[in-house]
Design a protein around this motif. Structure first.
Motif, PDB file in Angstrom:
ATOM      1  N   PHE A   1     -17.464 -12.981 138.376  1.00  0.00           N
ATOM      2  CA  PHE A   1     -17.507 -11.657 137.735  1.00  0.00           C
ATOM      3  C   PHE A   1     -16.343 -11.574 136.761  1.00  0.00           C
ATOM      4  O   PHE A   1     -15.179 -11.721 137.161  1.00  0.00           O
ATOM      5  CB  PHE A   1     -17.411 -10.556 138.791  1.00  0.00           C
ATOM      6  CG  PHE A   1     -17.720  -9.183 138.257  1.00  0.00           C
ATOM      7  CD1 PHE A   1     -19.031  -8.739 138.161  1.00  0.00           C
ATOM      8  CD2 PHE A   1     -16.708  -8.331 137.844  1.00  0.00           C
ATOM      9  CE1 PHE A   1     -19.322  -7.469 137.667  1.00  0.00           C
ATOM     10  CE2 PHE A   1     -16.996  -7.068 137.346  1.00  0.00           C
ATOM     11  CZ  PHE A   1     -18.310  -6.630 137.263  1.00  0.00           C
ATOM     12  N   CYS A   2     -16.652 -11.335 135.514  1.00  0.00           N
ATOM     13  CA  CYS A   2     -15.626 -11.360 134.460  1.00  0.00           C
ATOM     14  C   CYS A   2     -15.687 -10.051 133.678  1.00  0.00           C
ATOM     15  O   CYS A   2     -16.757  -9.618 133.255  1.00  0.00           O
ATOM     16  CB  CYS A   2     -15.885 -12.555 133.553  1.00  0.00           C
ATOM     17  SG  CYS A   2     -14.871 -12.610 132.090  1.00  0.00           S
ATOM     18  N   VAL A   3     -14.547  -9.409 133.509  1.00  0.00           N
ATOM     19  CA  VAL A   3     -14.464  -8.142 132.778  1.00  0.00           C
ATOM     20  C   VAL A   3     -13.492  -8.314 131.610  1.00  0.00           C
ATOM     21  O   VAL A   3     -12.359  -8.767 131.807  1.00  0.00           O
ATOM     22  CB  VAL A   3     -13.969  -6.996 133.686  1.00  0.00           C
ATOM     23  CG1 VAL A   3     -13.901  -5.700 132.896  1.00  0.00           C
ATOM     24  CG2 VAL A   3     -14.875  -6.837 134.889  1.00  0.00           C
ATOM     25  N   GLY A   4     -13.925  -7.965 130.437  1.00  0.00           N
ATOM     26  CA  GLY A   4     -13.028  -8.085 129.290  1.00  0.00           C
ATOM     27  C   GLY A   4     -13.613  -7.410 128.069  1.00  0.00           C
ATOM     28  O   GLY A   4     -14.814  -7.144 127.994  1.00  0.00           O
ATOM     29  N   ASP A   5     -12.766  -7.125 127.111  1.00  0.00           N
ATOM     30  CA  ASP A   5     -13.189  -6.484 125.868  1.00  0.00           C
ATOM     31  C   ASP A   5     -12.574  -7.259 124.704  1.00  0.00           C
ATOM     32  O   ASP A   5     -11.364  -7.159 124.456  1.00  0.00           O
ATOM     33  CB  ASP A   5     -12.715  -5.030 125.839  1.00  0.00           C
ATOM     34  CG  ASP A   5     -13.201  -4.277 124.603  1.00  0.00           C
ATOM     35  OD1 ASP A   5     -13.832  -4.913 123.740  1.00  0.00           O
ATOM     36  OD2 ASP A   5     -12.942  -3.066 124.502  1.00  0.00           O
ATOM     37  N   PRO A   6     -13.362  -8.067 123.991  1.00  0.00           N
ATOM     38  CA  PRO A   6     -12.796  -8.855 122.887  1.00  0.00           C
ATOM     39  C   PRO A   6     -12.161  -7.983 121.800  1.00  0.00           C
ATOM     40  O   PRO A   6     -11.319  -8.463 121.051  1.00  0.00           O
ATOM     41  CB  PRO A   6     -14.008  -9.639 122.349  1.00  0.00           C
ATOM     42  CG  PRO A   6     -15.210  -8.934 122.878  1.00  0.00           C
ATOM     43  CD  PRO A   6     -14.799  -8.301 124.165  1.00  0.00           C
ATOM     44  N   LYS A   7     -12.549  -6.707 121.744  1.00  0.00           N
ATOM     45  CA  LYS A   7     -11.951  -5.801 120.751  1.00  0.00           C
ATOM     46  C   LYS A   7     -10.508  -5.453 121.097  1.00  0.00           C
ATOM     47  O   LYS A   7      -9.794  -4.896 120.284  1.00  0.00           O
ATOM     48  CB  LYS A   7     -12.777  -4.511 120.644  1.00  0.00           C
ATOM     49  CG  LYS A   7     -14.237  -4.719 120.259  1.00  0.00           C
ATOM     50  CD  LYS A   7     -14.951  -3.411 119.992  1.00  0.00           C
ATOM     51  CE  LYS A   7     -14.989  -2.515 121.214  1.00  0.00           C
ATOM     52  NZ  LYS A   7     -15.686  -3.128 122.358  1.00  0.00           N
TER      53      LYS A   7
END
Length: 816
Positions: free
Chosen positions: A158-164
């Motif tokens: 499970f991976c959570v991230g925001d490239p912005k």
């Protein structure tokens, strides 16, 4: 004629060795760019051949200079690294990058499983949060383990991230990493483009700026960065229906003469003062790009009596009490310092030290030397701080406590006071209390949110070239750099296309991250977003915003001599928002109000206690917690810290030194020895002694199994209300049948004046004790009927201690 002038200019520059000027020559630029014409005439092949040789020679010279600069940087960095490595080895310390390096040999799946087995760990489910900030080196360590969790049955990834929000390219992170993972087989992706934080107008502003970056005129030199951002940006929507407001103001240039501040900060601080005056409970974030900007902002806020918390800390000189002690030390060190002498002469220090001739520096020096001869230099400074404690409020007492800790840690190598004074004036210490207004960099604000955000530093160049000494270029964003050199100047890039291309690629990567910083800054706001710019030209955050807002609104003038470049929403939004938090939940704290990390403390914050009558009785936190005068709170906090040192008093009676050590470790160094003596006197009283012994429980047929002191907890009550707090003392007991019981002991340092006073305090604390009992039942998993609550009133020298079992049905004395 144009040809002749161009050739003459090249000759002249070559003779003067003016390489900077020669690289700007238009004719040479045409040859470098392989254009066929110059001044509307074709460039002869012979002239082109000659000029190419000249260009080759110039490039060789400039590349040599670039190489020497790179070698010099490497030499400095290598020397620093070697020296730093020696220091780390001496202190047996590791940095985070050392941990990555040490783990690299175990990056294979088998090697990592072997390493984890040595720690008793087996990974079947892997959760990676804030993944956009993961560096390539960190991912190299985790990759095989992550792939195993993706493809193997019974495992999960499970991976959570925001490239912005990828801001940490300088330490090896890249937004391409999370984008690459989303394309892997077996990965399901969800794009969360709906925000629960930002209001409608803020989302509109975000979409206006970042939804059309490729069409933004200010981004014409950075098309790669604009297109990369545009590709990953999905138009936002929001669940936040509260009123919101966005404004971009153009302020006058220069300094505001009446306040000696940049005009931008003058306008911003007045806007903030108006809002806070109308609604003092709002949380405010003032976000900047550089720490260098913070002192001027703090000055602007202070001039309007707006207290703010500076992230990363303030010097202790923001405390009146600490500044008074420093003034005393300056007067001792420099007898001619009349300002410091006047400061001390009109303070409580003269009475504390028994100085009669207040205006004479010799008297101060004699008094200081007298105390130093008995207590030593550190002891004297700490003594002065402790004696000032009763004269000040909570903020100042916290600062005095931090000052004492700083004093104890300072290496006094001689009796000179100047190095210590200089150290205290320069050293930053975290603000001791959370305030509604917080000033910080954009990077520090990541992960936080505020009711309103102020952005006063939008005129800095998008690329701060002075910050870059080295340029590292990657052919593949997911691979190590393929080319590293000293940052090339524009001179060499003009006549070296290959280097120009590398620099443009590097600049676009920087701009891409700077746009992420702007996005983070704007998206921290819930309801209000206030942005400020001037007439400065160049490619800046402000120019990006103006380009994005062009089609959304027209300019207009405001009443404060500023021009509104963009305005949208309800300017009185703070009068319209609901008083509950965004989630609408209420939180009860048993000792201190539970305040969200980014929210200001609210003295009149309402809570619901559902245990008094059906439907609950509403009261303020101040009433619920019995906020008494400052000295009472100091005494109570100190006594609680002392009780933490007591286990079973019939097995061991703590000494003065043990209690003092406990106070020091708890951060209460500013409490004087009188408190410890009072505590030991309380501890020696028969009733207290009996309550803190095993005999108290054994005589009731209960066997103590576990003991907890100052135990933190957090539970959700059956009513759905979240509660968090600290149990003073909890004893887990077992009866003859093996059934478990709990007794929650709560220490009370109230001053009692007879039976009527005792009864009043018992009734007052009963709702709180009922909350403790239910919380203990849920926290320890024991039937609520087997939980008892005891209030232990410690008494005073003239009043005996009292202990009572408390419940809604009434109370009974514990000693009967």
């Amino acid at each position: 004629l144009t040809w002749e002038r161009a050739i003459d200019s090249i000759k002249s520059d070559l003779l003067r060795e003016d390489l900077k000027n020669i690289t700007a020559n238009t004719l040479l630029q045409k040859v470098v760019d392989r254009e066929s014409h110059f001044a509307r005439a074709p460039i002869p092949s012979q002239a082109r051949s000659t000029l190419e040789k000249v260009i080759s020679s110039i490039v060789s010279i400039l590349e040599y200079e670039l190489k020497k600069r790179a070698e010099a940087y490497y030499s400095v960095l290598d020397g620093f690294y070697r020296f730093f490595t020696v220091i780390k080895d001496e202190k047996e310390a590791l940095t985070y990058s050392d941990i990555n390096r040490l783990l690299l040999p175990y990056k294979g799946l088998r090697e990592m499983e072997y390493l984890l087995s040595k720690c008793g760990i087996r990974i079947s489910h892997l959760l990676l949060d804030e993944f956009q900030d993961t560096s390539l080196e960190q991912w190299e360590v985790l990759e095989e383990t992550a792939l195993s969790c993706i493809r193997d049955k019974g495992k999960s990834f499970f991976c959570v991230g925001d490239p912005k929000q990828s801001l940490y390219g300088w330490r090896g992170s890249t937004s391409k990493l999370i984008e690459n993972i989303s394309l892997m087989d077996g990965i399901k992706t969800t794009n969360a483009s709906t925000t629960y934080r930002c209001g409608k107008e803020i989302v509109k502003a975000l979409n206006g700026v970042f939804g059309s970056l490729s069409l933004n005129g200010s981004m014409k030199n950075y098309r790669y960065a604009a297109e990369a951002w545009q590709k990953r940006y999905v138009s936002h929507t929001t669940h936040n229906k509260e009123p919101s407001f966005v404004v971009l103001k153009r302020c006058p240039d220069g300094i505001e003469p009446n306040r000696d501040l940049p005009a931008v900060l003058d306008v911003m601080s007045r806007d903030l003062h108006h809002i806070i005056k109308s609604n003092p409970y709002l949380s405010v974030g003032i976000l900047v790009r550089r720490n260098k900007a913070i002192p001027d902002i703090m000055k602007a806020l202070t001039s309007l009596n707006l207290r703010a918390s500076e992230e990363g800390g303030n010097p202790l000189t923001d405390s009146v009490a600490v500044e008074l002690i420093l003034a005393f030390l300056r007067a001792v060190e420099y007898p001619e310092d009349r300002i410091s002498l006047y400061h001390v002469s009109n303070s409580p220090l003269c009475d504390i030290l028994g100085i009669s001739n207040k205006g004479e520096s010799a008297s101060l020096k004699d008094a200081f030397d007298s105390v130093v001869s008995r207590r030593g230099l550190k002891g004297t400074i700490c003594f002065l701080a402790r004696k000032l404690y009763p004269y000040f409020g909570r903020f100042e007492r916290k600062r005095l406590q931090q000052f004492i800790e700083m004093t104890l840690a300072f290496p006094f190598s001689e009796c000179r006071l100047k190095p210590f004074i200089t150290f205290v004036e320069a050293e930053r210490v975290d603000s001791p209390s959370l305030r509604g207004i917080r000033v910080m960099t954009i990077h520090q604000a990541k992960g936080l949110e505020f009711d309103c955000v102020f952005l006063p530093e939008l005129d800095q160049p998008l690329i701060r070239y002075s910050a870059y000494r080295v340029m590292a270029v990657r052919d593949d964003p997911l691979m190590p750099p393929s080319y590293i050199t000293a940052f090339p100047t524009k001179d060499i890039c003009r006549i070296c296309p290959d280097l120009r291309e590398k620099r443009e690629k590097f600049e676009n990567e920087i701009v891409e991250q700077e746009l992420s910083a702007l996005y983070v800054a704007m998206s921290r706001a819930r309801f209000g977003l206030y942005m400020y710019t001037t007439n400065k030209r160049g490619i800046t955050f402000a120019s990006v915003l103006k380009g994005g807002f062009e089609k959304l609104s027209q300019q207009e003038n405001s009443k404060d001599n500023t021009e509104l470049l963009y305005v949208s929403g309800n300017p009185k939004w703070w009068q319209k928002i609901s008083k509950k938090g965004p989630d609408g939940r209420k939180t009860i704290s048993l000792r201190k109000p539970v305040v969200e990390k980014d929210m200001p403390p609210k003295r009149g914050w309402k809570i619901i206690s559902p245990y008094l009558e059906e439907g609950g009785v509403e009261s303020t936190v101040g009433f619920q917690l019995d906020l008494r005068n400052e000295s009472s709170l100091v005494r109570g906090d100190a006594l609680h810290a002392c009780f933490e040192a007591v286990e079973w008093i019939d097995e061991h009676f703590p000494s003065f030194g043990e209690i003092e050590e406990r106070l020091n470790s708890a951060g209460d160094r500013a409490i004087n020895a009188d408190i410890i003596e009072e505590f030991l006197e309380i501890l020696s009283r028969p009733k207290v002694k009996y309550m803190l012994s095993k005999s108290f429980y054994l005589n009731k047929g209960l066997t103590p199994i576990e003991l907890y002191r100052e135990k933190k907890f957090g539970v959700i009550l059956k009513s759905g209300v979240p509660v968090q707090g600290v149990f003073d003392r909890v004893v887990i007991l077992e009866d003859s049948s093996g059934e478990r019981h709990i007794e929650v002991l709560d220490f009370k340092s109230d001053n009692l004046y007879g039976r009527e006073s005792l009864d009043q305090r018992i009734r007052y604390y009963t709702p709180q004790m009922e909350l403790y009992k239910e919380a203990a039942s849920l926290f320890f998993g024991i039937n609520c009927e087997n939980v008892e609550g005891i209030l232990l009133f410690l008494g005073t020298k003239k009043v005996e201690p009292e202990a009572v079992y408390v419940s809604n049905r009434g109370f009974r004395e514990a000693f009967r």
